[in-house]
Design a protein around this motif. Sequence first.
Motif, PDB file in Angstrom:
ATOM      1  N   GLU A   1       0.445  -1.222   0.170  1.00  0.00           N
ATOM      2  CA  GLU A   1       0.132   0.240  -0.272  1.00  0.00           C
ATOM      3  C   GLU A   1       0.730   1.235  -0.209  1.00  0.00           C
ATOM      4  O   GLU A   1       0.710   2.071  -0.780  1.00  0.00           O
TER       5      GLU A   1
ATOM      6  N   THR B   1       0.704   3.743  -2.876  1.00  0.00           N
ATOM      7  CA  THR B   1       0.376   5.369  -2.503  1.00  0.00           C
ATOM      8  C   THR B   1       1.038   6.888  -3.044  1.00  0.00           C
ATOM      9  O   THR B   1       1.110   7.714  -3.555  1.00  0.00           O
TER      10      THR B   1
ATOM     11  N   SER C   1       0.449   6.390  -6.763  1.00  0.00           N
ATOM     12  CA  SER C   1      -0.863   7.427  -6.386  1.00  0.00           C
ATOM     13  C   SER C   1      -0.460   9.027  -6.898  1.00  0.00           C
ATOM     14  O   SER C   1      -0.862   9.716  -6.962  1.00  0.00           O
ATOM     15  N   ASP C   2      -0.108   9.373  -5.567  1.00  0.00           N
ATOM     16  CA  ASP C   2       0.031  10.546  -5.361  1.00  0.00           C
ATOM     17  C   ASP C   2       0.946  11.226  -6.111  1.00  0.00           C
ATOM     18  O   ASP C   2       0.054  12.266  -6.842  1.00  0.00           O
TER      19      ASP C   2
END
Length: 286
Positions: free
Chosen positions: A272, A276, A279-280
Amino acid sequence: MLHFNKVTIIGVGLIGGSLARVMKAQKLAAEIHGAGRSRETLEQALKLGVIDHMGQSAADAVENADLVVLAPPVGAFEQIVGEIGPRMKPGAVLTDVGSVKGGLVKMIEHILPPGVHYVPGHPIAGKEKSGVSESTESLFRGARCILTPTDRTDPRALETVRSLWTAAGAQVVTMDADVHDHVFAAVSHLPHVAAYAMVCTVAEMNAGPESYISFTGAGFRDFTRIAASSPEMWKDICLMNSANLVEMIERYQFSLNRLKKAIQRGEGVKIEKIFTLASDVRRGLK
Ligand code: NAP
């Protein structure tokens, strides 16, 4: 004011054709000549009004041109420059749109006769479709265009090429040619290789009478859009930027392996965290 008497485009495809359309629309050239590989493409370019004349050969077509734009796949550059160099008029400007710069720029500077001013360029615009039928006058609007001048680049020729790309609506950025190749190996050449490999991976799998590929949805299509790009053009780019590209493939393999190990070990927190971070970064891209 930017104006050419005669411009010759060698390789009147998506990029060469789009630049010709810009010059036509803004009346930047009295006449635009096209040269290339197949007669069909040049006849099509003539019919579409992208060029005014088609040349018998690149060497004939560059005679008396003020500006010559090289826009075939990068693997063809060496032979073409060898043929056109001696036929270009002294003081003429040669520029290119090739996706690779470093060694290519050195090679072109080495074989061009003195008196011909070379300005290396790479517009960061394009799409997965090729050919003059896909060319548009608006292709470069809002895009960046990288110029990679060297200490041999004539400052006036550099300004001429800068003005041309500005007229096309591009934001011109200058960069060292070797830095260019390292950056674009990461942000452009690696994604193309990854997309081609992804399609091959899934295309080889079948579930009974149905192929796996027939079940692909938006995610697969988004990820692999660029795998529909010209195989010939991308083969040339991979071979001409091979050292940088191999480094980026290894970096990508490292990232994939890190994820593979985390998945094998059931390390949800780690997975994750990586997702993350990615994704950011992706959401932050304009
Ligand atoms: P394209 O649409 O396929 O056009 C290439 C053109 O070059 C075609 O008209 C082709 O003629 C001609 N050609 C091929 N081999 C040739 C040779 N040996 N001698 C003379 N002409 C030849 O490709 P493109 O997308 O415009 O790409 C052209 C250049 O722009 C490449 O160097 C590429 O690296 C660079 N570039 C591409 C993009 C992109 O996203 N597409 C972006 C930036 C830069 P035929 O039709 O007869 O084969």
